[in-house]
Design an enzyme around this catalytic site. Structure first.
Site, mmCIF file in Angstrom:
data_model
loop_
_atom_site.group_PDB
_atom_site.id
_atom_site.type_symbol
_atom_site.label_atom_id
_atom_site.label_comp_id
_atom_site.label_asym_id
_atom_site.label_seq_id
_atom_site.Cartn_x
_atom_site.Cartn_y
_atom_site.Cartn_z
ATOM 1 N N SER A 1 2.983 -1.899 10.432
ATOM 2 C CA SER A 1 4.431 -1.906 10.674
ATOM 3 C C SER A 1 5.091 -3.253 10.372
ATOM 4 C CB SER A 1 4.742 -1.454 12.105
ATOM 5 O OG SER A 1 4.324 -0.111 12.294
ATOM 6 N N GLU B 1 -7.034 4.734 7.372
ATOM 7 C CA GLU B 1 -6.830 6.159 7.075
ATOM 8 C C GLU B 1 -8.050 6.749 6.370
ATOM 9 O OE1 GLU B 1 -3.009 5.617 5.221
ATOM 10 O OE2 GLU B 1 -2.164 5.178 7.185
ATOM 11 N N GLU C 1 -5.778 -4.868 10.514
ATOM 12 C CA GLU C 1 -4.776 -3.821 10.724
ATOM 13 C C GLU C 1 -5.105 -3.060 12.006
ATOM 14 O OE1 GLU C 1 -2.625 -2.752 6.866
ATOM 15 O OE2 GLU C 1 -4.399 -1.504 6.939
ATOM 16 N N HIS D 1 -9.633 1.166 4.367
ATOM 17 C CA HIS D 1 -8.383 1.354 5.106
ATOM 18 C C HIS D 1 -8.628 2.307 6.271
ATOM 19 C CE1 HIS D 1 -4.340 2.650 6.104
ATOM 20 N NE2 HIS D 1 -3.957 1.488 5.602
ATOM 21 N N ASN E 1 0.872 -1.177 0.000
ATOM 22 C CA ASN E 1 0.000 0.000 0.000
ATOM 23 C C ASN E 1 0.905 1.221 0.000
ATOM 24 O OD1 ASN E 1 -1.788 2.033 0.479
ATOM 25 N ND2 ASN E 1 -2.325 1.393 2.569
ATOM 26 N N TRP E 2 1.041 1.830 -1.168
ATOM 27 C CA TRP E 2 1.963 2.971 -1.286
ATOM 28 C C TRP E 2 1.374 4.265 -0.734
ATOM 29 C CZ3 TRP E 2 4.152 2.408 -6.979
ATOM 30 C CH2 TRP E 2 5.008 1.292 -7.024
ATOM 31 N N LYS E 3 0.096 4.237 -0.413
ATOM 32 C CA LYS E 3 -0.563 5.447 0.106
ATOM 33 C C LYS E 3 -0.318 6.621 -0.850
ATOM 34 C CE LYS E 3 -0.214 3.404 4.599
ATOM 35 N NZ LYS E 3 -0.206 3.530 6.040
ATOM 36 N N GLY F 1 2.017 2.517 10.739
ATOM 37 C CA GLY F 1 2.964 3.620 10.593
ATOM 38 C C GLY F 1 3.608 4.066 11.898
HETATM 39 P P1 PGA Z 1 2.495 0.471 7.693
HETATM 40 O O1 PGA Z 1 1.065 0.650 6.973
HETATM 41 O O2 PGA Z 1 3.087 -0.811 7.173
HETATM 42 O O3 PGA Z 1 3.272 1.685 7.283
HETATM 43 O O4 PGA Z 1 2.240 0.406 9.158
HETATM 44 C C1 PGA Z 1 0.223 -0.458 6.796
HETATM 45 C C2 PGA Z 1 -1.055 0.005 6.135
HETATM 46 O O5 PGA Z 1 -1.473 1.137 6.393
HETATM 47 O O6 PGA Z 1 -1.666 -0.738 5.361
#
Ligand code: PGA
Length: 249
Positions: free
Chosen positions: A213, A97, A167, A95, A9-11, A173
């Site tokens: 993470s 976010e 998640e 997700h 997931n490159w966001k 993150g």
């Molecule tokens: P992260 O993100 O690996 O940077 O914790 C995971 C995600 O948001 O899918």
């Protein structure tokens, strides 16, 4: 047997040129790797370069979000028809976010899931508790509720292609990961809830990924848990070497 799926997931990172450069460096690192399904989820503006760049390889491509409607007056949104037309095969839905910053509700997640299934886009449905919920001992309840509401109206026939990503929001993150045991416990609970709604056969075939993470040095302990069927990787997927290391745990 569930084939593990490892998704990047490159966001909101990488321009199309950077995405193209990444693919060039990444493909040789995973050539012939067949144990896991590999998926890259770039931003919408990079889909058009990443999809042709991986053509003919063992790497698939998905979007990070889409609207639930097939088309319409929804300025700024991307539809399932647009994604499938250019060759995307996967879609991240719900997700944390998106839930946190863009008011994505369980109801919207459910509508998007229905749209993805209708158009044979493999949905990666994200669920997870926030820190306060875990600390208050509400993790089980939150996960049960999120998975139940996501699956409203889904039939057992449709459900086998669904991928769930557990998640824990406090691990995204932050550099904090759930311990492999913690993650496995959550996955068991999610799977038993799916079994209750859609039957044991479906629950046994659905892949449940862990995200939060995941890094090259903790991937092996997490992914060796029989309940963990792959990973959704954010930060550590931005570098081709590091993402390839996770895939080759
Ligand atoms: P992260 O993100 O690996 O940077 O914790 C995971 C995600 O948001 O899918």
């Amino acid at each position: 047997m569930r084939k593990p799926l490892i998704a990047a997931n490159w966001k909101m990172y990488k321009t199309p040129a950077q995405a193209e450069e990444y693919v060039k460096a990444f493909l040789p690192l995973v050539t012939g790797h067949d144990r896991d399904e590999i998926v890259l989820c770039p931003s919408d503006t990079s889909l058009g370069v990443v999809i042709p760049a991986v053509a003919g390889s063992n790497v698939a491509v998905g979007g990070q979000n889409m609207h639930w409607a097939e088309e319409g007056a929804y300025t700024g949104e991307t539809s399932v028809l647009m994604l499938t037309a250019i060759g995307a095969t996967h879609i991240i839905i719900g997700h944390s976010e998106r839930r946190q910053y863009f008011n994505e509700t369980d109801e919207l997640v459910n509508k998007k899931l229905a749209t993805a299934l209708k158009h044979k886009l493999t949905p990666i449905v994200c669920i997870g508790e926030v820190l306060a919920e875990r600390e208050a001992g509400h993790t089980d309840e939150v996960l049960r509720k999120q998975i139940t509401l996501a699956l409203v109206g889904v039939t057992p026939e449709d459900a086998e292609n669904i991928v769930v990503a557990y998640e824990p929001v406090w691990a995204i993150g932050t550099g904090k990961t759930a311990t492999p045991e913690m993650a496995a416990e959550a996955h068991l609970l999610i799977r038993s809830e799916i079994a209750r709604r859609l039957g044991r056969h479906v629950a046994d075939s659905i892949r449940i990924l862990y995200g939060g993470s995941v890094k090259p040095d903790n991937a092996i302990a997490l992914l060796n848990q029989p309940e963990i069927d792959g990973a959704l990787v954010g930060g550590a997927s931005l570098d081709p070497q590091s993402f390839a290391k996770i895939i080759k745990y």
